[in-house]
Design an enzyme around this catalytic site. Structure first.
Site, short mmCIF file in Angstrom:
data_model
loop_
_atom_site.label_atom_id
_atom_site.label_comp_id
_atom_site.label_asym_id
_atom_site.label_seq_id
_atom_site.Cartn_x
_atom_site.Cartn_y
_atom_site.Cartn_z
CB SER A 135 -0.88 0.02 1.25
OG SER A 135 -1.48 1.29 1.44
CE1 TYR A 145 -4.08 -2.24 5.25
CE2 TYR A 145 -2.99 -0.17 4.72
CZ TYR A 145 -3.65 -1.31 4.33
OH TYR A 145 -3.90 -1.52 2.99
#
Length: 250
Positions: A135, A145
């Protein structure tokens, strides 16, 4: 006919990779937790592209699920897409530790184990490709994350350097906001994200495949996100943290 295995294959980027690789003539192995959705996806792909499609129901947050997929990879796979993943709606200190460790299991341990399972066969055949979906949040800082996605980028770069084979490609894919089920499943409010920051899954996959063919080890689809990452390396840390709070919801 070459074979591609895709995790998280029933929606979003996983489904887009399945469509693209089927169109390119790959047989497919689709991995996800929901067997009924896997079967439906397999039927659609068989009908549209005329390729062989296997379904492999597996929960990558469990050892049993990982072992099942590792075994299939050792049987012979030419292209691996480590796409499975998820997000949390809350901040780090608000999320139960069990949920955080489950995320690390899927984002990090699964990527490690599945890559290690597929590489010996690729090396013996002298060809193959691995795309690890990370990401753009990997370049910023917001909880587990972004930390887990930063690990995926570093792992991909390190593994590519160690394998060092011109016909075995290993790449980390770092998209920004993509129109998928990701945010809805994580109960994230993304109403404040401007329209111009949203990408289409098929466009992300097409750019990823171009970057892979060019031999890139890290792919950041779209000029907008390339610019965000470049600027992020130059701006003060406090402003970076603000951007991270937004991108951590990707």
């Amino acid at each position: 006919m070459p074979t591609a295995l895709i995790t998280g294959a029933t929606a979003g980027l996983g489904a887009a990779f399945a469509r693209r690789l089927a169109a390119d003539g790959f047989s497919l192995v689709l991995v996800a937790r929901d067997e009924s959705r896997l079967s439906e996806a397999a039927d659609r792909l068989k009908q549209k592209y005329g390729v062989a499609v296997e379904v492999l129901p597996a929960d990558l947050a469990t050892d049993r699920g990982l072992e099942d997929v590792e075994a299939r990879l050792r049987d012979g796979v030419d292209f691996l897409v480590n796409n499975a993943g998820f997000g949390h709606p809350g901040h780090f200190l608000e999320v139960p530790v069990e949920d955080e460790t489950r995320m690390l299991k899927v984002h990090c341990e699964a990527v490690l184990r599945l890559t290690l399972a597929v590489l010996p066969g690729m090396r013996s055949r002298g060809r193959g490709a691995v795309i690890n979906v990370a990401s753009v949040a990997a370049f910023f800082h917001r909880g587990t994350y972004s930390a887990s996605k930063a690990w995926v980028v570093n792992f991909s770069e390190s593994t590519a350097a160690e394998v060092d084979h011109p016909k075995i490609r290993i790449m980390a894919l770092c998209p920004g906001f993509v129109r998928t089920e990701f945010h809805q499943r994580a109960s994230m409010d993304v109403s404040g994200i401007p329209d111009f920051l949203w990408l289409k899954a098929d466009d992300v996959v097409n750019e990823a495949m171009r970057d892979l063919a060019l031999g890139k080890v890290v792919s950041i689809p779209d000029l907008r996100y390339k610019a965000i990452v470049a600027v992020g390396r130059l701006i003060p840390s406090r402003l970076t943290q603000r951007i991270s709070t937004m991108l951590g919801r990707e």
